[in-house]
Design a protein around this motif. Structure first.
Motif, PDB file in Angstrom:
ATOM      1  N   VAL A  77       9.537  10.254 -79.090  1.00 19.68           N
ATOM      2  CA  VAL A  77      10.949  10.471 -79.395  1.00 19.68           C
ATOM      3  C   VAL A  77      11.178  11.782 -80.133  1.00 19.68           C
ATOM      4  O   VAL A  77      11.901  12.655 -79.663  1.00 19.68           O
ATOM      5  N   GLY A 127       9.281  14.288 -80.648  1.00 23.02           N
ATOM      6  CA  GLY A 127       8.777  15.478 -79.979  1.00 23.02           C
ATOM      7  C   GLY A 127       9.300  15.646 -78.560  1.00 23.02           C
ATOM      8  O   GLY A 127       8.778  16.478 -77.812  1.00 23.02           O
ATOM      9  N   PHE A 128      10.305  14.864 -78.183  1.00 25.08           N
ATOM     10  CA  PHE A 128      10.814  14.957 -76.810  1.00 25.08           C
ATOM     11  C   PHE A 128      11.750  16.166 -76.732  1.00 25.08           C
ATOM     12  O   PHE A 128      12.936  16.065 -76.940  1.00 25.08           O
ATOM     13  N   ASN A 129      11.174  17.309 -76.405  1.00 27.85           N
ATOM     14  CA  ASN A 129      11.979  18.531 -76.431  1.00 27.85           C
ATOM     15  C   ASN A 129      12.332  18.954 -75.012  1.00 27.85           C
ATOM     16  O   ASN A 129      12.065  18.248 -74.038  1.00 27.85           O
ATOM     17  N   ASN A 166      18.009  20.042 -82.728  1.00 20.20           N
ATOM     18  CA  ASN A 166      16.880  19.443 -82.046  1.00 20.20           C
ATOM     19  C   ASN A 166      16.410  18.184 -82.758  1.00 20.20           C
ATOM     20  O   ASN A 166      15.205  17.944 -82.877  1.00 20.20           O
ATOM     21  N   ASN A 194      15.999  14.609 -82.595  1.00 21.25           N
ATOM     22  CA  ASN A 194      16.027  13.563 -81.580  1.00 21.25           C
ATOM     23  C   ASN A 194      16.416  12.210 -82.141  1.00 21.25           C
ATOM     24  O   ASN A 194      17.014  11.404 -81.453  1.00 21.25           O
ATOM     25  N   ALA A 195      16.084  11.955 -83.375  1.00 22.33           N
ATOM     26  CA  ALA A 195      16.470  10.671 -83.963  1.00 22.33           C
ATOM     27  C   ALA A 195      17.994  10.590 -84.051  1.00 22.33           C
ATOM     28  O   ALA A 195      18.596   9.567 -83.735  1.00 22.33           O
ATOM     29  N   LEU A 240      19.363   9.999 -80.669  1.00 32.41           N
ATOM     30  CA  LEU A 240      19.213   8.594 -80.279  1.00 32.41           C
ATOM     31  C   LEU A 240      20.297   7.743 -80.934  1.00 32.41           C
ATOM     32  O   LEU A 240      20.910   6.884 -80.296  1.00 32.41           O
TER      33      LEU A 240
END
Lengths: 648, 326, 314
Positions: A514, A516-518, B69, B71-72, B75
Motif C-alpha cells: 500500500v 509503496g504503491f507508486n 504521494n 497512499n494511506a 485509501l
C-alpha cells in the motif's frame, strides 16, 4: 441560513460527532504541542455537557478561543504554516467547531472538517495501525450523519448499518485505490518533506544517534540468500565521517578515489528493503563489493542513491565479510585520516602523545591501549549521558566517562589521530533482529551505531568498535537491551517475540503493498491487465469501465427487492435442516407436514438425537403456528442456530 | 437545448411514450389512480447541497493525497468516497417500491384546516426517513415491514366544493444526506370542502309547520339528560335559564331521546335577500344547528329537497349538497 | 401445551377428555371417527353419517347427544313425512280463541335425522334451510332455534330404491360427512360380548352441557391460525380447482369449513394454534363430500390424493 431556521440536531447526532472529533484529536496526539490536547479535550467534554442541557456556548469565549489558538501555535512553532502548525490549527479549529454546532448544517460541516482532519493525521505516519484507526474514526462521523435523518432507528441499529456500509465500501475503495492514476510529479510543492528525514544522516553531531536509539521504527529489512551472519559481524555501513570540527563529524568534501578492496571470504548476497529516509545514504553490510544499479560508491565504499529515497527502496548487494580495504593509503587520505581541529582537547592529545612514546610505531598496541582504557577505567554505557562542555573529547574521556556509541567512536578516532594513526568514524547500523517467522533480518532505527576504522599497515582499514570494549553486550544484544543494564528483559522472550515477528511481517506487507504503491508499481500492475499506462485514453477507459461496472452492480443491488422468503428465517432454517436430514436418508414426503416429519425422523434416531429433534420440532411448531412472525424474529434466529448445531 | 424544446420536437406518440415512461419528467399533471407504486422510472436522484460540498472536499482530499504521494490518505479518501456513494443508492432504495395505498380526508369547512391521511405501504423492506412534502408542509415518516402507515398532513381548505389534492413530493436523503431521491405523485383524490358557517345571524326557523307539537309542557316531560354550552343557532326555548344564571353563561338543556316531533324546515328562500355565498353560509349554519340539537330537519334547495331526517348521514348529505351548489 | 389455553372456558375444556372417552366406550374401535364427530360439534357444524345399517351410526348419534347433555329428538325420515311434521303447526285453540304454535321435533338442541335420503326433497329442503339459518319461518313468524342447534343426519348409501339422494349443493350444509365402516376384530368381539349399547347409554351420565358446548365453540373460534397454515390451506383449495380428476373445486366456504374444523381439531388436541396436521386430519371428512369428481372415482380417495400431492411449505 440562520440558526433559527433549522431545528437543533438531536443529542445522539451531536454525541457521535463529538466522538469523531475526539478520535481525530487522539490520532493527532503524538505530534501536537503538549499544551494543546488537554484544553481541547476539556472543551469537547464541556461542550457536550452544555449541548445535552440545551445550552449555547458563550459566543465571546468562542471568539477569544478562536483568537488564542493561532497565537498559541505561533508561539510554539513561530509560524502558522507547515505540517506541525497546520495540524495543531486544524485540530483546534475542529474542536472549536463543536462549540458553534447548533444546526444540522453545522453537523454537516463538522463531519466534513473532521474527515479532513483525520486524513491529515496520515501525513505524519502511514502505518497500518494508523490507517486502520483513522478509517475506524470515520464510523462515528458517518453515524452522526445518519442520526440526523428524520426517523433514524435505534443507535445500535444505526451503528451496525453504517459499519456495514463501511465494510461494503472496502472492495470498491481498493479498486479505486489501484486505479486512480498517481501523479508522477507533484502539482504543488510538498513542504516539510525535507524535515522528515529519518535514519542515519551524514552528520554526527552530539545526540544525533541518541535520537535514533529510542526510535523503534524499522530502518530496513534484509533478506539473505544464505544464513543470516552472526550478530557480531552485522555492521551495516551507511556513511564514513572524516572531518571533525571539535563538535560534529561530517564526511568532508575532498574528492577521493575509490578505495580498492581485496576480498578474502566467500561473497554474501542479500537484498535490502529500505524504509523511506528522504536521504541518499544506503546502508550495506561491511564490505560491499559492487554498487547495485542506480547507486554508486563513495570513496570509502558506502552506497549512495542517485536520489533521496522517498518511497522506500529495494536493492541487492554482494558483500565480503573478510577483506583488506585500501592496502596502500595515499597521501590525501592519510592527511584526512589524521585531521584534528586546532587547539581542541589538549588532555586527549597529551594522552595520545604518551601512548605514542610508549608504543612507538606499534599501531596495534596503541589501539589495544585505548580499548583497554575504555574497558577498565570506569567508562559507562548510557543513553542519557551528562552534558559535555566545549572540549568535548576531554570532558568525555576524563570527566563524565559516560556515553554511547557516538561518544566512544568520536573519542577513539580522536585519540588515534592524535597518536598518528589514520582513523575515521563510520556510522550505520549494527545487529538487527532476526525474524524467525519470515527468515529476514529486521534492522530498526534503534540499531543505529557508530564505530571506528583505523588504517593499519598490512591490514588496510580495520574496523574497531570501541563501544564493544565498554559494553560487549551492546554488540551481542542490541542497544535497547544494553541500556537496560542487564540481559534480555522478560518481555523480549517467548510468545511476545513471536507476536512481534508476525506484526512486523504484516507491517512489511502493508508497506510494500500500500504505502509503496507508486506510479511505477501502478504501471506494472495495469500493464498486466492490458491497460497501456502511457496512453491516458486507455487508463480513462479502464477507470471508466470499472466505475461503470461498480455503479451497475450497485444499481442492481439497489433494485433488488428481497424475496418474500428471505424474510422467513425460520422457513429457511427448516429447509436447511430438511436438506441435511435428506442427506442422512430422511426424506420428507410431498404432503408431509413439517412437525409430523420431524417427529417421524426423531422416532428413527437414537435417544440423544431424538430428544434434540423433538425439542426442535416442538419449538418449531410453537414459532411457526402459534406466534405472529414479527414478534418471534429473535426466537426464529435462535431456532435456526440450534438447528444448525443439531447433528443427525 | 431545454427539455421543453426537446419535448416539443418529439412526435406526439414519442412524447406520450416518454411521459408514460417518465411520469415525473414534466410535472405531468395527469392524475393517477390509487394505489400508486413508486417504480424506478419515476424516482430521481441528485446530490444535495451538502453532497456537492462533501464531494468537493473529497476531491481536495484526493488531490492532497495524490500530491503528497500519501497512499494511506488516498485509501482513506477512497473508502470515504465509496461509503458516501452508497448514499445515492440508499436514498433511491428508501423510495423504490413504496406504494401510496389510499388517501383519506376529514370533512372540513372552507377556511379551516383540512386533515388528510395518506396511507403508505412498503413492500418487504422497512423504510427509514422518507419525507412527504405537500404544499408547504413536510412530514417525515418511517415504514416498518409490511405494515401500512398513515401519514397525516394538514392542508388549508380554501373554498367550498371539491378540492383536488396538490402534487405530493416524496423524498429521502437516507442515509447520509448527501443525495436526495424524490418522486412526484399526483394521486387521483379530491376532498369535498363544506361551506363555511355564517358567524352570526338569525336563528333557524325551526318549528315551521310542526309548531303545535312542540309545546313547552311536552318538552319538560322528556328525560332530562344534561346541559351543554349554548351555541348561536340553538333553539332559545331550550335554554336552561336557572342553570345559566348560576353559571354566568347560557346553557342548553339536553334531552334523551331528542325531541322527535320537531322538524325544522330550512328553506333556501328563507335566506333570501343575501348574496349566493352568504345564503349558503347561513343555511350551513342552520343545518349545523339542527344537527347539533338532534332535531329532524328538512333542507329545501332550489333543485332538491333533503329529508326530513336526522343524524350524521343526513347532515353530511345536506352539507355536501350545499358545498356543491353552483 | 394445555397451559397455553387461558380462557374462561377452561373448565369446559377439562371435561372434554372424559366426554370423548365415554363416547369411545360406547362406540367401540372408532376413535378417529368419534374425534372427528366431536370436532364437528365444536366447530358448530352439522354432521352427516353415511354408512350401511347396523355399524353404529345411530349409536354414535345417541352417544354424542347424551354425553354432551343435549336435549335431542329423533326423526325417522320416510317418503310420507311432511315439513310440518318436523317444524310443527299452529293449531286453533278454542279455549284461548287463537292459533297456538305447536313446535315440531326440530325445536330441540340436537336433531337426529335418520335416513335423511328417504325423505322427500320438500322435507329435506325444509330441514336444510333450518340448518343453514338456525331459525324457521312458520306462518309468517320467525322462530329461532336453540343456540346449540345441531343436526346429525344418517343415510344409507346402498339403498337406492325410493330414496331421494341429497343434491350436491345441499350436502354443503353438512360440515362433515363420516363413514364408520365395520369395526375391527377386537372391537367387534367386545361388541358381541358386551351389553346392549343403547341400554348402556341410559346409565351413563352427561359429561357436558349445552353451555359447555357453546363455550367450547367460542374457544375453538379463538384458536390461532398462522399465515403458514392459511398458506397451506389455500394451496389445498387451489389444488382442487385445477386437479385433473375434479370437475368443480372447493369453494371459499368449503375452505372456511375446513378451517373451522381444523381449529376444533386443534382444540381437541389441547392446542391454541392450528398446525398443518390438523388441516390434514379433518380435510377428508370436511372436503370430500363437497368435491365433484370428473369420473367415477371415490371422493375420499381424491381427498387423500390431494393431501399427498400438495406439499406443506415449512
Amino acid at each position: 441560513m440562520s440558526a433559527a431556521a433549522q431545528p437543533r440536531p438531536d443529542l445522539r447526532s451531536f454525541t457521535l460527532l463529538s466522538l469523531g472529533v475526539a478520535a481525530a484529536l487522539a490520532l493527532h496526539l503524538p505530534h501536537l504541542p503538549l499544551w494543546l490536547p488537554p484544553p481541547l479535550l476539556l472543551l469537547i467534554a464541556w461542550r457536550w455537557l452544555g449541548f445535552s442541557r440545551g445550552r449555547r456556548f458563550p459566543a465571546l469565549l468562542r471568539y477569544a478561543l478562536i483568537l488564542a489558538l493561532p497565537l498559541g501555535v505561533i508561539a510554539t512553532y513561530g509560524t502558522l504554516f507547515g505540517r506541525l502548525p497546520g495540524a495543531a490549527l486544524a485540530v483546534g479549529l475542529l474542536a472549536l467547531k463543536l462549540t458553534e454546532t447548533e444546526t444540522r448544517r453545522d453537523v454537516h460541516i463538522g463531519v466534513a472538517v473532521a474527515a479532513f482532519t483525520l486524513m491529515s493525521a496520515l501525513l505524519f505516519g502511514q502505518s497500518l495501525l494508523m490507517t486502520l484507526l483513522v478509517c475506524a474514526a470515520l464510523w462515528p462521523l458517518l453515524a452522526a450523519l445518519t442520526a440526523l435523518q428524520p426517523g433514524a432507528g435505534a443507535t445500535r441499529m444505526l451503528l451496525r448499518e453504517d459499519a456495514l456500509r463501511l465494510a461494503l465500501a472496502v472492495p470498491v475503495a481498493l479498486l479505486a485505490f489501484v486505479l486512480i492514476p498517481r501523479l508522477a510529479t507533484p502539482l504543488w510543492g510538498a513542504p516539510g518533506l525535507a524535515q522528515a528525514r529519518t535514519g542515519i544522516s551524514a552528520r554526527m553531531s552530539p545526540g544525533a544517534i541518541g535520537q535514533l536509539l529510542i526510535d523503534d521504527n524499522p530502518a530496513f529489512r534484509v533478506g539473505f540468500d544464505g544464513a543470516i551472519p552472526p550478530r557480531a559481524q552485522r555492521y551495516f555501513r551507511a556513511v564514513v565521517l572524516w572531518h571533525f570540527d571539535g563538535h560534529a563529524w561530517t564526511p568532508g568534501d575532498a574528492p577521493l578515489p575509490l578505495e580498492p578492496i581485496a576480498a578474502q571470504g566467500a561473497p554474501l548476497h542479500y537484498t535490502i528493503n529500505l524504509e523511506t529516509t528522504r536521504q541518499t545514504l544506503l546502508p550495506a553490510l561491511d564490505m560491499p563489493l559492487q554498487p547495485p544499479a542506480g547507486t554508486r560508491f563513495s570513496a570509502a565504499r558506502t552506497l549512495l542513491a542517485a536520489q533521496p529515497v522517498d518511497h522506500g527502496l529495494r536493492y541487492s548487494v554482494t558483500s565480503s565479510m573478510r577483506y583488506v580495504l585500501a592496502p596502500r593509503l595515499d597521501a590525501a587520505e592519510r592527511r584526512l585520516g589524521l585531521q584534528l581541529p586546532m587547539n581542541a582537547d589538549p588532555r586527549a592529545r597529551a594522552l595520545a602523545a604518551r601512548w605514542r612514546q610508549r608504543y612507538g610505531a606499534d599501531a596495534a598496541a596503541i589501539v589495544d591501549a585505548a580499548l583497554r582504557m575504555f574497558h577498565d577505567d570506569g567508562f559507562r554505557y548510557t543513553l542519557l549521558p551528562p552534558p559535555l562542555g566545549r572540549q568535548q573529547v576531554d570532558d568525555f574521556l576524563f570527566d563524565t566517562r559516560a556515553g554511547f556509541c557516538e561518544h566512544y567512536a568520536s573519542a577513539f578516532v580522536f585519540l588515534m589521530r592524535a597518536a598518528g594513526i589514520p582513523a575515521r568514524v563510520v556510522a550505520g547500523y549494527q545487529g538487527g533482529y532476526a525474524n524467525r517467522v519470515a527468515g529476514y533480518l529486521l534492522v530498526r532505527q534503534s540499531d543505529a551505531h557508530a564505530w571506528a576504522e583505523v588504517w593499519l599497515q598490512g591490514h588496510g582499514w580495520t574496523r574497531v568498535d570501541p563501544t564493544a570494549a565498554v559494553r560487549p553486550d551492546r554488540i551481542s544484544l542490541g542497544a535497547t537491551a544494553a541500556a537496560q543494564g542487564s540481559g534480555a528483559p522478560w518481555y523480549l522472550s517467548g510468545w511476545w517475540l513471536g507476536l512481534r515477528d508476525r506484526i512486523d511481517v504484516i507491517n512489511r506487507l502493508w508497506d510494500q503493498a500500500v504505502v509503496g504503491f507508486n506510479a511505477l508499481r501502478q504501471r506494472g500492475l495495469l500493464a498486466r491487465f492490458g491497460v497501456d499506462p502511457e496512453r491516458w485514453q486507455s487508463v480513462a477507459l479502464a477507470l471508466g469501465g470499472v466505475l461503470g461496472v461498480v455503479m451497475a452492480v450497485g444499481l442492481a443491488l439497489a433494485l433488488r427487492e428481497p424475496a418474500a422468503a428471505t424474510d422467513d428465517v425460520l422457513g429457511r432454517a427448516f429447509a436447511r435442516l430438511e436438506r441435511r436430514l435428506a442427506r442422512a436418508g430422511h426424506r420428507r414426503g410431498a404432503g408431509e407436514a413439517p412437525v409430523a416429519f420431524l417427529t417421524r425422523v426423531a422416532a428413527a434416531l437414537p435417544a440423544d438425537g431424538a430428544g434434540q429433534l423433538r425439542r426442535l420440532s416442538t419449538e418449531f411448531a410453537r414459532l411457526r403456528y402459534a406466534c405472529t412472525p414479527s414478534a418471534s424474529a429473535l426466537a426464529a434466529r435462535n431456532w435456526a442456530r440450534r438447528a444448525r448445531e443439531f447433528r443427525p | 437545448m431545454s427539455l421543453a424544446r426537446r419535448l416539443r420536437g418529439l412526435t406526439e406518440t414519442g412524447r406520450a411514450r416518454l411521459l408514460r415512461r417518465h411520469p415525473g419528467l414534466l410535472r405531468a399533471r395527469r392524475v393517477e389512480s390509487l394505489p400508486i407504486h413508486l417504480g424506478q422510472r419515476r424516482i430521481y436522484v441528485l446530490p444535495t447541497g451538502f453532497g456537492i460540498g462533501f464531494g468537493a472536499m473529497l476531491l481536495v482530499m484526493l488531490l492532497g493525497a495524490l500530491n503528497y504521494n500519501n497512499n494511506a490518505a488516498l485509501l482513506l479518501t477512497c473508502l470515504l468516497g465509496a461509503t458516501c456513494a452508497q448514499s445515492m443508492y440508499g436514498a433511491f432504495r428508501a423510495l423504490h417500491g413504496l406504494r401510496l395505498e389510499a388517501v383519506r380526508a376529514e370533512h372540513a369547512e372552507a377556511g379551516s384546516a383540512l386533515q388528510v391521511a395518506l396511507h403508505f405501504s412498503a413492500s418487504r423492506r422497512a423504510r427509514t426517513a422518507v419525507c412527504l412534502r405537500l404544499g408547504p408542509t413536510l412530514a417525515a415518516f418511517s415504514l416498518p415491514i409490511g405494515a401500512p402507515t398513515a401519514v397525516g398532513m394538514t392542508l388549508h381548505a380554501e373554498r367550498r366544493g371539491w378540492q383536488a389534492l396538490p402534487a405530493l413530493k416524496l423524498e429521502s436523503t437516507w442515509p447520509f444526506g448527501l443525495f436526495r431521491a424524490w418522486s412526484w405523485l399526483y394521486p387521483d383524490a379530491r376532498v369535498l370542502v363544506y361551506p363555511a358557517r355564517e358567524a352570526g345571524g338569525p336563528a333557524p326557523p325551526e318549528s315551521s309547520g310542526t309548531d303545535s307539537q312542540h309545546a313547552p309542557s311536552h318538552e319538560q316531560d322528556q328525560d332530562y339528560a344534561g346541559l351543554r354550552d349554548y351555541q348561536p343557532g340553538d333553539p332559545p326555548r331550550r335554554i336552561a335559564w336557572k342553570a345559566s344564571a348560576r353559571n354566568d353563561q347560557l346553557l342548553l338543556r339536553l334531552h334523551e331521546p331528542p325531541p322527535a316531533q320537531s322538524t325544522w324546515r330550512l328553506r333556501w328562500h328563507d335566506a333570501r335577500g343575501l348574496p349566493q355565498e352568504q345564503r349558503i353560509m347561513r343555511l350551513a349554519r342552520w343545518v349545523h344547528a339542527a344537527w347539533r340539537s338532534g332535531a329532524r330537519w328538512q333542507l329545501e334547495l332550489p333543485q332538491q329537497t333533503l329529508g326530513p331526517d336526522r343524524g350524521d348521514a343526513h347532515y353530511h348529505a345536506c352539507m355536501a349538497a350545499l358545498a356543491l351548489l353552483p | 401445551m394445555p397451559d397455553a389455553i387461558a380462557t374462561p372456558g377452561n373448565a369446559s375444556l377439562a371435561r372434554l377428555p372424559k366426554a370423548l372417552a365415554q363416547v369411545n366406550a360406547l362406540v367401540l374401535g372408532k376413535t378417529h371417527a368419534v374425534r372427528l364427530a366431536f370436532a364437528c360439534l365444536l366447530a358448530g357444524g352439522h354432521l352427516l353419517l353415511e354408512d350401511i345399517p347396523g355399524v353404529g351410526k345411530t349409536t354414535l348419534a345417541h352417544a354424542l347427544a347424551h354425553t354432551c347433555g343435549l336435549a335431542y329428538q329423533r326423526v325417522q325420515f320416510t317418503s310420507d313425512l311432511t315439513p310440518t311434521d318436523i317444524i310443527g303447526v299452529g293449531i286453533y285453540e278454542r279455549e284461548h280463541g287463537q292459533f297456538r304454535f305447536h313446535p315440531g321435533p326440530l325445536f330441540t338442541e340436537l336433531l337426529l335425522a335418520d335416513e335423511i335420503n328417504r325423505g322427500t326433497p320438500k322435507v329435506q329442503s325444509a330441514l336444510l334451510e333450518a340448518m343453514a339459518e338456525s331459525q324457521v319461518s312458520v306462518e309468517g313468524e320467525t322462530r329461532a332455534l336453540p343456540a346449540v342447534f345441531t343436526v346429525i343426519a344418517t343415510q344409507n348409501p346402498l339403498d337406492l330404491a325410493g330414496t331421494h339422494p341429497l343434491p350436491d349443493s345441499q350436502l354443503d350444509r353438512f360440515l362433515m360427512r363420516l363413514s364408520l365402516g365395520y369395526p375391527d376384530a377386537a372391537a367387534e368381539r367386545a361388541l358381541l360380548a358386551g351389553e346392549d349399547r343403547r341400554a348402556l347409554l341410559r346409565e351413563l351420565p352427561a359429561r357436558l352441557a349445552a353451555s359447555d358446548l357453546l363455550a367450547l365453540r367460542q374457544q375453538a373460534r379463538a384458536v390461532n391460525t398462522s399465515a403458514a397454515v392459511l398458506d397451506y390451506l389455500q394451496a389445498l383449495l387451489a389444488a382442487t380447482r385445477d386437479h385433473a380428476e375434479i370437475r368443480v373445486g372447493l369453494s371459499p366456504r368449503a375452505g372456511l369449513a375446513v378451517l373451522a374444523a381444523a381449529r376444533a381439531w386443534a382444540l381437541l388436541a389441547g392446542r391454541d394454534h392450528v398446525m398443518p396436521e390438523d388441516v390434514q386430519a379433518v380435510f377428508a371428512a370436511v372436503a370430500a363430500h363437497r368435491l365433484q369428481p370428473l369420473r367415477n372415482s371415490s371422493r375420499e380417495s381424491l381427498a387423500a390424493a390431494l393431501l399427498a400431492e400438495v406439499s406443506v411449505r415449512a
